[in-house]
Design a protein around this motif. Structure first.
Motif, PDB file in Angstrom:
ATOM      1  N   LYS A   1      64.417 -43.584 126.566  1.00  0.00           N
ATOM      2  CA  LYS A   1      65.896 -42.980 126.739  1.00  0.00           C
ATOM      3  C   LYS A   1      66.047 -42.825 128.181  1.00  0.00           C
ATOM      4  O   LYS A   1      66.936 -43.177 129.080  1.00  0.00           O
ATOM      5  N   GLY A   2      65.113 -41.754 128.667  1.00  0.00           N
ATOM      6  CA  GLY A   2      65.402 -41.110 129.967  1.00  0.00           C
ATOM      7  C   GLY A   2      65.131 -42.195 131.106  1.00  0.00           C
ATOM      8  O   GLY A   2      66.068 -42.400 132.173  1.00  0.00           O
ATOM      9  N   PHE A   3      64.261 -43.026 131.052  1.00  0.00           N
ATOM     10  CA  PHE A   3      64.182 -44.207 132.018  1.00  0.00           C
ATOM     11  C   PHE A   3      65.062 -45.346 131.916  1.00  0.00           C
ATOM     12  O   PHE A   3      65.688 -45.555 133.037  1.00  0.00           O
ATOM     13  N   ALA A   4      65.830 -45.809 130.736  1.00  0.00           N
ATOM     14  CA  ALA A   4      66.837 -46.708 130.604  1.00  0.00           C
ATOM     15  C   ALA A   4      68.053 -45.977 131.184  1.00  0.00           C
ATOM     16  O   ALA A   4      68.785 -46.775 131.980  1.00  0.00           O
TER      17      ALA A   4
ATOM     18  N   SER B   1      52.604 -47.311 135.263  1.00  0.00           N
ATOM     19  CA  SER B   1      53.217 -48.227 136.549  1.00  0.00           C
ATOM     20  C   SER B   1      54.540 -48.030 136.676  1.00  0.00           C
ATOM     21  O   SER B   1      55.260 -48.881 137.223  1.00  0.00           O
ATOM     22  N   MET B   2      55.005 -46.549 136.481  1.00  0.00           N
ATOM     23  CA  MET B   2      56.364 -46.479 136.806  1.00  0.00           C
ATOM     24  C   MET B   2      56.911 -46.493 138.162  1.00  0.00           C
ATOM     25  O   MET B   2      57.592 -47.152 138.376  1.00  0.00           O
ATOM     26  N   GLN B   3      56.065 -45.926 139.254  1.00  0.00           N
ATOM     27  CA  GLN B   3      56.559 -46.353 140.726  1.00  0.00           C
ATOM     28  C   GLN B   3      56.587 -47.538 141.076  1.00  0.00           C
ATOM     29  O   GLN B   3      57.520 -47.810 141.551  1.00  0.00           O
TER      30      GLN B   3
ATOM     31  N   HIS C   1      54.188 -34.786 137.047  1.00  0.00           N
ATOM     32  CA  HIS C   1      54.476 -35.879 137.660  1.00  0.00           C
ATOM     33  C   HIS C   1      55.578 -36.750 136.669  1.00  0.00           C
ATOM     34  O   HIS C   1      56.602 -36.743 136.388  1.00  0.00           O
ATOM     35  N   ASN C   2      54.827 -38.248 136.214  1.00  0.00           N
ATOM     36  CA  ASN C   2      55.646 -38.823 135.542  1.00  0.00           C
ATOM     37  C   ASN C   2      55.020 -38.960 133.902  1.00  0.00           C
ATOM     38  O   ASN C   2      55.142 -39.903 133.267  1.00  0.00           O
ATOM     39  N   SER C   3      54.504 -37.728 133.508  1.00  0.00           N
ATOM     40  CA  SER C   3      53.828 -37.568 132.116  1.00  0.00           C
ATOM     41  C   SER C   3      54.415 -36.085 131.634  1.00  0.00           C
ATOM     42  O   SER C   3      54.899 -35.359 132.222  1.00  0.00           O
ATOM     43  N   PHE C   4      54.370 -36.202 130.312  1.00  0.00           N
ATOM     44  CA  PHE C   4      54.826 -34.878 129.658  1.00  0.00           C
ATOM     45  C   PHE C   4      53.776 -34.695 128.550  1.00  0.00           C
ATOM     46  O   PHE C   4      53.442 -35.347 127.847  1.00  0.00           O
ATOM     47  N   ILE C   5      53.511 -33.144 128.521  1.00  0.00           N
ATOM     48  CA  ILE C   5      52.703 -32.984 127.456  1.00  0.00           C
ATOM     49  C   ILE C   5      53.406 -32.167 126.453  1.00  0.00           C
ATOM     50  O   ILE C   5      54.531 -31.165 126.743  1.00  0.00           O
ATOM     51  N   VAL C   6      53.449 -32.475 125.303  1.00  0.00           N
ATOM     52  CA  VAL C   6      54.083 -31.886 123.987  1.00  0.00           C
ATOM     53  C   VAL C   6      53.151 -31.756 122.841  1.00  0.00           C
ATOM     54  O   VAL C   6      52.142 -32.144 123.113  1.00  0.00           O
ATOM     55  N   PRO C   7      53.576 -30.748 121.993  1.00  0.00           N
ATOM     56  CA  PRO C   7      52.805 -30.661 120.995  1.00  0.00           C
ATOM     57  C   PRO C   7      52.584 -32.197 120.089  1.00  0.00           C
ATOM     58  O   PRO C   7      53.620 -33.096 119.930  1.00  0.00           O
ATOM     59  N   ALA C   8      51.137 -32.295 119.659  1.00  0.00           N
ATOM     60  CA  ALA C   8      51.111 -33.771 119.305  1.00  0.00           C
ATOM     61  C   ALA C   8      51.941 -34.185 118.064  1.00  0.00           C
ATOM     62  O   ALA C   8      52.221 -35.321 118.078  1.00  0.00           O
TER      63      ALA C   8
ATOM     64  N   ALA D   1      63.429 -39.316 144.178  1.00  0.00           N
ATOM     65  CA  ALA D   1      64.617 -38.805 143.456  1.00  0.00           C
ATOM     66  C   ALA D   1      64.734 -39.342 142.249  1.00  0.00           C
ATOM     67  O   ALA D   1      65.306 -38.752 141.349  1.00  0.00           O
ATOM     68  N   LEU D   2      64.486 -40.656 142.156  1.00  0.00           N
ATOM     69  CA  LEU D   2      64.813 -41.344 140.832  1.00  0.00           C
ATOM     70  C   LEU D   2      63.827 -40.961 139.915  1.00  0.00           C
ATOM     71  O   LEU D   2      64.098 -40.598 138.820  1.00  0.00           O
ATOM     72  N   GLU D   3      62.346 -40.677 140.275  1.00  0.00           N
ATOM     73  CA  GLU D   3      61.414 -39.991 139.183  1.00  0.00           C
ATOM     74  C   GLU D   3      62.045 -38.794 138.822  1.00  0.00           C
ATOM     75  O   GLU D   3      61.500 -38.454 137.587  1.00  0.00           O
ATOM     76  N   ALA D   4      62.426 -38.079 139.713  1.00  0.00           N
ATOM     77  CA  ALA D   4      62.876 -36.670 139.127  1.00  0.00           C
ATOM     78  C   ALA D   4      64.135 -36.775 138.225  1.00  0.00           C
ATOM     79  O   ALA D   4      64.083 -35.835 137.454  1.00  0.00           O
ATOM     80  N   GLU D   5      65.122 -37.587 138.597  1.00  0.00           N
ATOM     81  CA  GLU D   5      66.096 -37.808 137.809  1.00  0.00           C
ATOM     82  C   GLU D   5      65.656 -37.948 136.304  1.00  0.00           C
ATOM     83  O   GLU D   5      66.039 -37.574 135.438  1.00  0.00           O
ATOM     84  N   ILE D   6      64.814 -39.195 136.147  1.00  0.00           N
ATOM     85  CA  ILE D   6      64.261 -39.417 135.047  1.00  0.00           C
ATOM     86  C   ILE D   6      63.478 -38.479 134.088  1.00  0.00           C
ATOM     87  O   ILE D   6      63.789 -38.120 133.038  1.00  0.00           O
ATOM     88  N   ALA D   7      62.511 -37.670 134.959  1.00  0.00           N
ATOM     89  CA  ALA D   7      61.886 -36.638 134.369  1.00  0.00           C
ATOM     90  C   ALA D   7      62.886 -35.602 133.640  1.00  0.00           C
ATOM     91  O   ALA D   7      62.682 -35.056 132.653  1.00  0.00           O
ATOM     92  N   LEU D   8      63.826 -35.195 134.564  1.00  0.00           N
ATOM     93  CA  LEU D   8      65.037 -34.163 134.241  1.00  0.00           C
ATOM     94  C   LEU D   8      65.756 -34.712 132.783  1.00  0.00           C
ATOM     95  O   LEU D   8      65.893 -33.980 131.656  1.00  0.00           O
TER      96      LEU D   8
END
Length: 183
Positions: free
Chosen positions: A163-166, A24-26, A144-151, A120-127
């Motif tokens: 941290k990025g969101f805060a 529910s980020m947006q 978009h508002n998710s990230f794929i990383v090694p498990a 803009a805020l979503e992009a700033e958080i993602a960066l």
């Protein structure tokens, strides 16, 4: 453009991956942009109804990018059909969802949908999240508002997302960071 079902099978050097996303980020950011505290509970559910979360998320996603309620309801009807739900209930779903979030309701008199600010805020958080992960030498693919990383780096990704969101949305709770495979 890779479907969520296919993303579950991505690997990093033959190691399994995990996709973590904000829940529910947006909607959380809409409350933030309006300077209004977020309500408690799952934001993309409508209490007392049987509307599926996927349909509620469609209302939000379409609404913030549409210039009017009419345009939103028309697009929503097509999405409901694709979900095998009744397209004729699109207006009912729109009203139920935004009645539940009246404080940030778009398409009402005196209300502007802050689409550009939201993006803009979503992009700033993602960066920010990507920078935190890069500092740890953790490869990541943003979607978009998710990230794929090694498990094996799931906990580190979760922490980077918090941290990025805060960092970018002071004063509101960080939405849950969830395994997108569960949705």
């Amino acid at each position: 453009m890779l479907p969520a079902e296919a993303r579950k099978h991505l690997t990093f050097r033959n190691q399994p991956s995990v996709e973590l996303g904000y829940s529910s980020m947006q909607l959380a950011l809409l409350y933030h942009l309006h300077g209004i505290p977020m309500p408690k509970g799952e934001l993309c559910e409508i209490p007392g109804t049987r509307w599926p979360r996927k349909a509620c998320k469609a209302v939000l996603r379409i609404s913030v990018g549409s210039s009017s309620k009419t345009q939103t309801v028309k697009s929503l009807a097509n999405e409901l059909l694709a979900m095998r739900l009744k397209a004729g209930r699109a207006d009912e779903l729109y009203e139920a969802f935004w009645d539940n979030h009246a404080a940030v309701r778009p398409h009402s008199i005196g209300s502007d949908t802050p689409w550009e600010e939201l993006q803009a805020l979503e992009a700033e958080i993602a960066l920010k999240v990507l920078c935190y992960l890069a500092e740890l030498d953790i490869p990541a693919v943003p979607i978009h508002n998710s990230f794929i990383v090694p498990a094996k780096y799931e906990a580190e990704c979760h922490e980077a997302m918090q941290k990025g969101f805060a960092d970018c949305a002071l004063g509101i709770s960080v939405p849950n960071c969830v395994d997108m495979a569960a949705f």
